[in-house]
Design a protein around this motif. Structure first.
Motif, short mmCIF file in Angstrom:
data_model
loop_
_atom_site.label_atom_id
_atom_site.label_comp_id
_atom_site.label_asym_id
_atom_site.label_seq_id
_atom_site.Cartn_x
_atom_site.Cartn_y
_atom_site.Cartn_z
N ARG A 13 -91.51 62.71 147.53
CA ARG A 13 -90.44 63.15 147.96
C ARG A 13 -89.62 62.09 148.31
O ARG A 13 -88.20 62.19 147.92
CB ARG A 13 -90.43 63.74 149.26
CG ARG A 13 -91.41 65.04 149.11
CD ARG A 13 -91.84 65.96 150.06
NE ARG A 13 -92.73 65.22 151.20
CZ ARG A 13 -93.89 65.93 150.99
NH1 ARG A 13 -94.41 66.88 150.22
NH2 ARG A 13 -94.61 65.48 152.05
N VAL A 47 -87.54 60.69 150.55
CA VAL A 47 -86.14 60.73 151.34
C VAL A 47 -85.89 59.72 152.29
O VAL A 47 -86.58 58.77 152.40
CB VAL A 47 -86.14 62.15 152.25
CG1 VAL A 47 -86.37 63.31 151.33
CG2 VAL A 47 -87.23 62.06 153.34
N PRO A 94 -85.45 58.51 155.69
CA PRO A 94 -85.74 59.12 156.85
C PRO A 94 -84.94 59.16 157.99
O PRO A 94 -84.77 60.03 158.74
CB PRO A 94 -87.16 58.56 157.17
CG PRO A 94 -87.13 57.10 156.47
CD PRO A 94 -86.34 57.35 155.20
N GLY A 138 -86.24 62.56 158.24
CA GLY A 138 -87.59 62.01 158.49
C GLY A 138 -88.19 63.33 159.55
O GLY A 138 -89.26 63.31 159.70
N LEU A 139 -87.54 63.81 160.09
CA LEU A 139 -87.82 65.16 160.98
C LEU A 139 -88.14 66.21 160.27
O LEU A 139 -88.77 67.21 160.76
CB LEU A 139 -87.00 65.16 162.15
CG LEU A 139 -86.66 64.16 162.88
CD1 LEU A 139 -85.35 64.34 164.02
CD2 LEU A 139 -87.71 63.49 163.71
N LEU A 140 -87.86 66.51 159.02
CA LEU A 140 -88.20 67.72 158.14
C LEU A 140 -89.50 67.81 158.00
O LEU A 140 -90.32 66.77 157.96
CB LEU A 140 -87.30 67.90 157.13
CG LEU A 140 -85.79 67.74 156.94
CD1 LEU A 140 -85.25 67.70 155.54
CD2 LEU A 140 -85.32 68.67 157.97
N SER A 141 -90.05 68.99 157.68
CA SER A 141 -91.49 69.36 157.41
C SER A 141 -91.62 68.81 156.01
O SER A 141 -90.54 68.66 155.28
CB SER A 141 -91.81 70.70 157.44
OG SER A 141 -91.38 71.39 156.55
N GLN A 200 -88.64 68.70 153.27
CA GLN A 200 -88.15 67.39 152.44
C GLN A 200 -88.22 67.39 150.76
O GLN A 200 -87.73 66.83 150.31
CB GLN A 200 -89.23 66.33 152.92
CG GLN A 200 -89.18 65.81 154.39
CD GLN A 200 -89.89 64.63 154.74
OE1 GLN A 200 -90.65 64.08 153.74
NE2 GLN A 200 -89.79 63.96 155.80
#
Lengths: 291, 262
Positions: free
Chosen positions: B94, B96, B98, B142-145, B149
């Motif tokens: 992924r 991302v 964060p 960064g707080l997404l599951s 993500q």
């Protein structure tokens, strides 16, 4: 009253530390390199300002801008010519190179015939002026330092938050691989970050000039700014400024209230305490990657 | 399902070899991705799937071979140049950003573009595919599951407005239900927007059901290729990739059967 007086001059000195620490953190975040020549960039910036105002005859504020641009070009060039070719080498080698850059620039500046090892004075329009507020005496130099630092921080915050390039700089510091995948020009932005850090150092140098004069070794102040970056967590821009302010105030108070010799040691004692009790610094980032 | 086989290839790899230091990861891979198709590359861990995608994106330079995209050679190009030519990737794991907001992550996907209005429309579009990204627009990625993500990673790659989208194991670490949802949307993106998709997967059943064409990669070599539906019917593929039992004449499973394709 005495205490407040000390705190104010500590804050002004702390702004300088904070600005140098900002340079450490900017470069560290973007390229994972600790640039030990940050203090020398400050020195180069101060000399550039001196040159602009005495030789070119520019007024103070224009000289400041000219010095920023000149030092930014130096920073940009250093990244492009010296650091990029050794990218991927061990961190120790890169750090050694930055230390080497520092020594060389100190040596080179003393080799200039008009500069030498002398101390020089930067002409400033507000030299010696003081403001009296209540029982406090605040020098114009301190006010200029504090105000300029605030303005600069606001500008940098706006750059990183609201511009595409600024957000991309954050992105590449958080995940460089992903930045490459997105087509973010990581290398070009690294040069740009060096340029920004160098420009910030130039401002710090010119702000510092009325307090310590300009000389080849003024960059050694970088050694005291390093603890400021550590206290802030080394990855946080606001942390660098806060760390700088803490170091500045602690140093002033220690110099006045404690016995001789504590002034210079105080920043490092603070850093040791910080590393023992809060090793990530005040604003250090810690991230765990989700799998 | 229509067969997109006759379409001219948008991407062609010819004898591509790539290595990490002394370790050869892919040893002469050739494959064609027809325009508008979904092509999948299957293979076990360490077969070299990710390496192929890294080499296409310019993260890794191939030692030998050529990569042509829309008829032009793109090997050893700068990653940014490759994104501008129309290839973007949702990388493995992924990746991302964060500490950037979900919205800023999407904006970074569009870094190489300067058409602001179209970028704004594309943000709306990906948010219509994955509404959660709109709900969480201002949250740090960064707080997404993990699943969210992955949705963000795919959407971020789409924000480059690619002609060819590379997806590296979108099912990694996701629940089967979420994986199904994501694959359904991948298929929708392909059909609705005409984006060609090169999908690398370990989940062979789902990948073959989604793709038009499949390649099977083992130890850095392509060992089998063909229309996905045909591959799914082959005995070897069934046994080793789809986990279906091969029942012998005597009604027992032949445990010692060796896989031999060459």
């Amino acid at each position: 009253m005495q205490f407040i007086q000390l705190v104010i001059s500590g804050l002004a000195q702390g702004c300088i530390y904070g600005l140098i620490a900002l340079g450490f953190v900017l470069i560290y975040k973007a390229t994972e390199t600790v640039n030990f020549a940050q203090g020398e960039l400050l020195m180069i910036g101060a000399f550039a300002g001196l040159f602009a105002s005495t030789v070119l005859g520019l007024p103070y504020w224009l000289a400041l801008v000219a010095a920023m641009i000149a030092t930014a070009i130096v920073g940009f060039g250093l990244e492009r010519v010296v650091l990029r070719p050794i990218l991927g080498q061990s961190a120790v080698s890169i750090v050694m190179v930055t230390i080497g850059i520092g020594y060389m620039s100190r040596g080179l500046i003393t080799m200039l015939p008009v500069v030498g090892t002398d101390t020089h004075t930067l002409p400033v329009p507000f030299r010696g002026e003081v403001f009296r507020v209540g029982g406090l005496v605040i020098s114009a130099e301190h006010i200029v330092i504090i105000v300029t630092t605030i303005v600069l921080c606001a500008l940098l915050a706006a750059l990183f938050r609201y511009t595409k390039v600024g957000v991309a700089m954050q992105a590449m510091s958080q995940n460089q691989l992903a930045a490459y995948y997105m087509g973010i020009p990581v290398k070009r932005l690294s040069s740009l970050v060096w340029a920004i850090a160098a420009a910030v150092a130039a401002i710090a140098g010119i702000l510092l000039a009325p307090l310590t004069f300009i000389h080849a070794n003024m960059g050694l102040i970088g050694i005291k700014a390093f603890p400021a970056a550590v206290i802030g967590g080394f990855t946080s821009l606001p942390g660098a400024i806060v760390g700088g302010l803490i170091i500045g105030v602690v140093e002033q108070l220690a110099g006045f209230y404690l016995i001789e010799g504590f002034k210079d040691a105080a920043p490092f004692i603070v850093v040791l305490a910080m590393l023992i009790f809060k090793p990530n610094g005040l604003f250090g980032e810690r991230l765990a990657k989700k799998v | 399902m229509s067969e997109p086989m006759p379409n001219e290839p948008i991407l062609t790899l010819a004898n591509v070899e790539a290595a990490y230091g002394a370790v050869k990861a892919i040893r002469g891979v050739s494959l064609k991705v027809p325009k508008g198709a979904i092509v999948t590359v299957l293979g076990a861990n360490g077969a070299g799937k990710t390496t192929i995608l890294k080499t296409i994106s310019g993260i890794l330079d191939p030692q030998k071979g050529s990569i042509a995209f829309k008829g032009e050679a793109i090997e050893r190009r700068d990653p940014a140049d490759i994104v501008r030519r129309g290839i973007s990737q949702a990388p493995e794991g992924r990746e991302v950003f964060p500490l950037l907001s979900v919205r800023n992550n999407l904006m970074m996907g569009a870094y190489t573009r300067s058409d602001r209005d179209q970028v704004a429309r594309d943000i709306e579009l990906v948010e219509s595919y994955f509404p959660i990204l709109k709900e969480r627009a201002d949250q740090d990625a960064g707080l997404l599951s993990g699943g969210q993500q992955q949705m963000l990673s795919i959407s971020r790659a789409l924000m480059a407005n690619p002609d060819l989208l590379l997806l590296d194991e979108p099912s990694l670490g996701l629940s089967p239900k979420l994986t199904q949802e994501i694959f359904a949307i991948v298929k929708r993106i392909n059909r609705e927007r005409g984006v060609t998709i090169l999908l690398v997967e370990q989940n062979a059943a789902l990948a073959l059901a989604t793709a038009d064409i499949g390649y099977i990669l083992e130890l850095g070599r392509i060992v089998m290729e063909g229309p996905a539906a045909e591959l799914a019917e082959k005995d070897d593929v069934k046994e080793f990739y789809l986990g279906q039992k091969d029942v012998g004449v005597r009604g027992q499973r032949r445990w010692k059967k060796k896989k031999m394709w060459r």
